[in-house]
Design a protein around this motif. Sequence first.
Motif, PDB file in Angstrom:
ATOM      1  N   TRP A  86      42.939  49.229  33.593  1.00 44.05           N
ATOM      2  CA  TRP A  86      43.330  48.759  35.392  1.00 44.05           C
ATOM      3  C   TRP A  86      44.463  49.295  35.812  1.00 44.05           C
ATOM      4  N   HIS A 115      46.634  38.141  34.827  1.00 48.55           N
ATOM      5  CA  HIS A 115      45.738  38.662  35.894  1.00 48.55           C
ATOM      6  C   HIS A 115      45.695  40.648  35.727  1.00 48.55           C
ATOM      7  N   THR A 159      42.458  33.012  40.078  1.00 46.92           N
ATOM      8  CA  THR A 159      41.674  33.728  39.741  1.00 46.92           C
ATOM      9  C   THR A 159      42.676  34.891  40.247  1.00 46.92           C
ATOM     10  N   ASN A 160      42.096  36.039  40.126  1.00 41.12           N
ATOM     11  CA  ASN A 160      42.280  37.735  40.964  1.00 41.12           C
ATOM     12  C   ASN A 160      43.496  37.519  41.889  1.00 41.12           C
ATOM     13  N   ARG A 161      42.247  36.510  42.758  1.00 44.63           N
ATOM     14  CA  ARG A 161      42.834  36.131  44.208  1.00 44.63           C
ATOM     15  C   ARG A 161      43.594  36.070  44.385  1.00 44.63           C
ATOM     16  N   GLU A 183      45.968  45.056  45.783  1.00 43.19           N
ATOM     17  CA  GLU A 183      44.269  46.021  46.328  1.00 43.19           C
ATOM     18  C   GLU A 183      43.900  45.770  44.438  1.00 43.19           C
ATOM     19  N   ARG A 184      43.703  46.082  43.832  1.00 46.91           N
ATOM     20  CA  ARG A 184      43.195  46.733  42.556  1.00 46.91           C
ATOM     21  C   ARG A 184      43.218  44.566  42.268  1.00 46.91           C
ATOM     22  N   ARG A 186      42.210  42.574  44.017  1.00 44.17           N
ATOM     23  CA  ARG A 186      41.305  42.600  44.793  1.00 44.17           C
ATOM     24  C   ARG A 186      40.001  43.124  44.215  1.00 44.17           C
ATOM     25  N   ASN A 187      39.465  43.914  43.568  1.00 50.94           N
ATOM     26  CA  ASN A 187      38.862  44.652  43.446  1.00 50.94           C
ATOM     27  C   ASN A 187      37.716  44.008  42.137  1.00 50.94           C
ATOM     28  N   GLU A 188      35.570  43.373  42.757  1.00 54.59           N
ATOM     29  CA  GLU A 188      34.865  42.918  42.453  1.00 54.59           C
ATOM     30  C   GLU A 188      35.430  43.211  41.485  1.00 54.59           C
ATOM     31  N   ASN A 189      34.878  44.116  41.041  1.00 58.03           N
ATOM     32  CA  ASN A 189      34.702  45.074  39.383  1.00 58.03           C
ATOM     33  C   ASN A 189      35.538  44.223  38.309  1.00 58.03           C
ATOM     34  N   ASP A 192      38.540  38.854  35.126  1.00 57.62           N
ATOM     35  CA  ASP A 192      38.590  37.570  35.816  1.00 57.62           C
ATOM     36  C   ASP A 192      39.359  36.902  34.220  1.00 57.62           C
TER      37      ASP A 192
END
Length: 239
Positions: A86, A115, A159-161, A183-184, A186-189, A192
Amino acid sequence: AAASLYRGATSLFDIDRALVVVPDSYRLPEPAENQAIVTGGHPAMTASSFRAGSTLFDFVSSSLRPIVFLVSGGSSACAERSLQPWFDDGAVAALNEILVRSGLPIASINTVRKHVSALKGGRLAGATAKPVLTLVYSDVAAGDLASVGSGPTIADPTTNREAAAVLDSIASNREPLLSAVAERLRNENLPDTPFALPHVSNLLIADNRTLVETAAGIARRSFEHCVVLNEDVDGDVEE
């Protein structure tokens, strides 16, 4: 404080093997047969920081015995391993430079650092299933163990968000890297950080108050009046 902490640990633990990660140009521990020493960058992340981080990750993930971590301030920069595929080393190092110049509180900076890292935010302890004990020499606000070295062995509630939101808050810097990383994040994949590490115990052994009280004791030998301000001062060094 890596060298001093390790010297103290040798009198307390039956050490099968040891890895000591020290910033470039800092004092090294005395060499020993069962010990490896690597150096990393500080205060900036350097190529040696990422080499040290990879060595550290491999050391932990291959351990066959319980692990004692000795964590002190400065290790966020000294040892790093980017969360690949990532984020790559160059992006993580450049992002760290932006963050430390941003004026953000250390907790916000560490939220982002955790993160994008394969070590921070409890991920290093997550690399082993063996019992883990962490002894922390803190250089941050009282009780905030997760900020020392960005908490490589401490479960992370952020969290990532939330990390993405921190980057959004300084997006006016017009650094393209900030929006790309956000942006990365926020990627659900994107995995965390671990919310729980039941095999880990963490213990504060010294902090800023320890240092202040020691300094005051030294000062009282030479000066009639010595006043200790019992408060944390948080902010940029220049201020």
